[in-house]
Scaffold this motif. Sequence first.
Motif: not given
Length: 202
Positions: A72-101
């Motif tokens: 993971v990566k974590y920004d301590f100033e803004t409290s934002v976390i990023f799971i590095c391989n998340y989108l590898k196993y949970n890719p966005l599959e359609n335009s509706n998911q993109v809108k949600s993103a």
Amino acid sequence: MYTKIESKFWRDEKIRNISEDARYLMFYILTSPHRNILGFYFLPILYACFDLEWDEKRFKKALDELLKEGLVKYDFETSVIFICNYLKYNPLENSNQVKSAISKLSEIPTTPLFQDLLTVLEQSDKPFMEPLLEQLRERFAKLSETVTETVCQTSNSNSNSNSNSNSNSNSNSKKKEINKERKEIAPDGAVDSDESTDSIKE
């Protein structure tokens, strides 16, 4: 929402190399009630500590292991976390998911981690991803402008500070010269203060 977690998660070399607390934290981050469709979300330390019933020291120790392993990566100033391989196993599959993103992205504080997310998303060649990429590029561009402006302001401030310092230094040098002239004019106090002052003015 649901998240795909491969069964090989438990056999992954990076997961096996970390402590039990770090494994538990990683599993929490993947299934956190605060997560979103991007695996890139706002997670203040106190939120996680409350959910896990941990103290801050325990959380930071486990998080440090995940950071070192590049999970993971974590920004301590803004409290934002990023799971590095998340989108590898949970890719966005359609335009509706993109809108949600895009909607979820608007809720996240501006962070340098935008660049990491953008790098991952740009690897996709799916046309419906473009609106999300544009939105992310705009947010990152604004961040870059803010950083540049801050650097310029800091540079100007330092320049003014150095200028004031040089001015003070020159002023002190002039005072020393004046004092020296006073001593040369009346080394034994023979000339009174008014005459000394008039000599200096001339």
